[in-house]
Each structure stands twice: as C-alpha cells, then as structure tokens.
Design an enzyme around this catalytic site. Sequence first.
Site, mmCIF file in Angstrom:
data_model
loop_
_atom_site.group_PDB
_atom_site.id
_atom_site.type_symbol
_atom_site.label_atom_id
_atom_site.label_comp_id
_atom_site.label_asym_id
_atom_site.label_seq_id
_atom_site.Cartn_x
_atom_site.Cartn_y
_atom_site.Cartn_z
ATOM 1 N N HIS A 29 -60.969 -26.585 9.164
ATOM 2 C CA HIS A 29 -59.921 -27.161 8.320
ATOM 3 C C HIS A 29 -58.967 -27.876 9.273
ATOM 4 C CE1 HIS A 29 -60.650 -24.738 4.567
ATOM 5 N NE2 HIS A 29 -61.193 -23.911 5.442
ATOM 6 N N ASP A 71 -61.015 -32.337 1.868
ATOM 7 C CA ASP A 71 -61.121 -31.103 1.086
ATOM 8 C C ASP A 71 -60.720 -31.417 -0.361
ATOM 9 O OD1 ASP A 71 -60.905 -27.775 1.992
ATOM 10 O OD2 ASP A 71 -60.470 -28.392 -0.050
ATOM 11 N N GLY A 120 -61.339 -15.123 4.053
ATOM 12 C CA GLY A 120 -61.294 -16.275 3.158
ATOM 13 C C GLY A 120 -62.408 -17.282 3.288
ATOM 14 N N GLN A 121 -63.411 -17.038 4.151
ATOM 15 C CA GLN A 121 -64.513 -18.005 4.222
ATOM 16 C C GLN A 121 -65.319 -17.940 2.927
ATOM 17 O OE1 GLN A 121 -67.168 -17.628 7.607
ATOM 18 N NE2 GLN A 121 -68.150 -19.607 7.190
ATOM 19 N N HIS A 180 -67.097 -25.023 9.294
ATOM 20 C CA HIS A 180 -66.185 -26.131 9.012
ATOM 21 C C HIS A 180 -64.827 -25.822 9.626
ATOM 22 C CE1 HIS A 180 -66.061 -23.263 5.684
ATOM 23 N NE2 HIS A 180 -64.764 -23.538 5.557
ATOM 24 N N ASN A 182 -61.964 -20.297 9.207
ATOM 25 C CA ASN A 182 -62.135 -19.016 8.527
ATOM 26 C C ASN A 182 -63.523 -18.488 8.876
ATOM 27 O OD1 ASN A 182 -59.626 -18.981 7.221
ATOM 28 N ND2 ASN A 182 -60.378 -20.300 5.583
HETATM 29 P P1 AMP Z 1 -63.330 -21.756 3.373
HETATM 30 O O1 AMP Z 1 -62.615 -20.977 2.306
HETATM 31 O O2 AMP Z 1 -62.700 -21.676 4.728
HETATM 32 O O3 AMP Z 1 -64.818 -21.433 3.404
HETATM 33 O O4 AMP Z 1 -63.177 -23.271 2.976
HETATM 34 C C1 AMP Z 1 -64.021 -23.933 2.093
HETATM 35 C C2 AMP Z 1 -63.304 -25.193 1.685
HETATM 36 O O5 AMP Z 1 -64.245 -26.083 1.127
HETATM 37 C C3 AMP Z 1 -62.215 -24.966 0.627
HETATM 38 O O6 AMP Z 1 -60.972 -25.424 1.153
HETATM 39 C C4 AMP Z 1 -62.685 -25.820 -0.550
HETATM 40 O O7 AMP Z 1 -61.614 -26.442 -1.206
HETATM 41 C C5 AMP Z 1 -63.614 -26.815 0.120
HETATM 42 N N1 AMP Z 1 -64.676 -27.365 -0.701
HETATM 43 C C6 AMP Z 1 -65.554 -26.683 -1.459
HETATM 44 N N2 AMP Z 1 -66.433 -27.522 -2.021
HETATM 45 C C7 AMP Z 1 -66.105 -28.778 -1.592
HETATM 46 C C8 AMP Z 1 -66.643 -30.068 -1.826
HETATM 47 N N3 AMP Z 1 -67.709 -30.278 -2.603
HETATM 48 N N4 AMP Z 1 -66.046 -31.129 -1.222
HETATM 49 C C9 AMP Z 1 -64.972 -30.941 -0.422
HETATM 50 N N5 AMP Z 1 -64.426 -29.738 -0.154
HETATM 51 C C10 AMP Z 1 -64.989 -28.671 -0.745
#
Ligand code: AMP
Length: 111
Positions: free
Chosen positions: A99, A30, A90-91, A97, A84
């Site tokens: 976490h 991340d 928070g998604q 994905h 999420n």
């Molecule tokens: P969510 O808020 O559960 O949808 O999580 C999305 C996650 O993707 C967040 O923790 C971001 O920091 C992460 N994220 C967004 N763009 C990238 C990227 N290009 N490479 C790695 N992580 C990313």
Amino acid sequence: MADCIFCSIVSGDIPATRVYEDERTLAFADTNPQAPTHLLVVPKEHFTDIADVSRDPEVSAAYLAGIRAVAEQERLHDFRVVFNTGADVGQTVFHLHAHLLAGRPMGWPPG
Ligand code: AMP
Ligand code: ZN
C-alpha cells in the site's frame, strides 16, 4: 495463479486503474482509498507476502526499485508503505502488495 484477483489484474482479465508498469512490477489504484494517494504496488509474479518474496533476492530488489519508481513518478516525497502480512493484521488479498499512501497526515503507531 488461478483465483488470485491481483494475478487477474496483472494479466488484464480484471480491469484496474493502472498507473505504473515495468517488466516485473505493476501499480494500480486501490478501489477503497484510505488517503488522497492510495496505490497498490504488486510484483507481476505471484508471491503470497513480503516474507515469501524475500526468499528471492533478485525479485525483491526489483520490487523495491519498482516501489521507488512509482513514488518518483507520482512525485511523492512523504509517503507510507504498508505490507499487511497475515489475516490477523488485515491482509485480505494473498498476492503481495505494497500500500503506497500519501497526501494526508498519518498517525503513529497505526491503529
Ligand atoms: P489488504 O487488506 O492489505 O490485503 O489490502 C487489499 C487491498 O486491495 C484493499 O485495500 C482493497 O481495497 C484492495 N482491492 C481489492 N480488490 C481490488 C481491486 N479489484 N482493485 C483495486 N484494489 C482492490
Ligand atoms: Zn496472484
């Protein structure tokens, strides 16, 4: 899927720090880590969220096995997995994905 950032990471069009890969699953770091270990584990195929993928038992099983394999590879014993599901919790990226978080104490319930 067009315009999906995680599909673009899967295809290699957008760079990421890839730490694990098998036929169906990819894990990468991340970019905004919330713990010493903060990996995102995604199915290579596009699903919106955990509810979406659960309609396909075969992919779901492979995905869970992929998450376990990442945890084993990284030698994680205590870890948290967060899905999420929905913008209100928070998604922000609508490609499923997990976490995978580890390396610090974590409170419960989550804030
Ligand atoms: P969510 O808020 O559960 O949808 O999580 C999305 C996650 O993707 C967040 O923790 C971001 O920091 C992460 N994220 C967004 N763009 C990238 C990227 N290009 N490479 C790695 N992580 C990313
Ligand atoms: Zn996608």
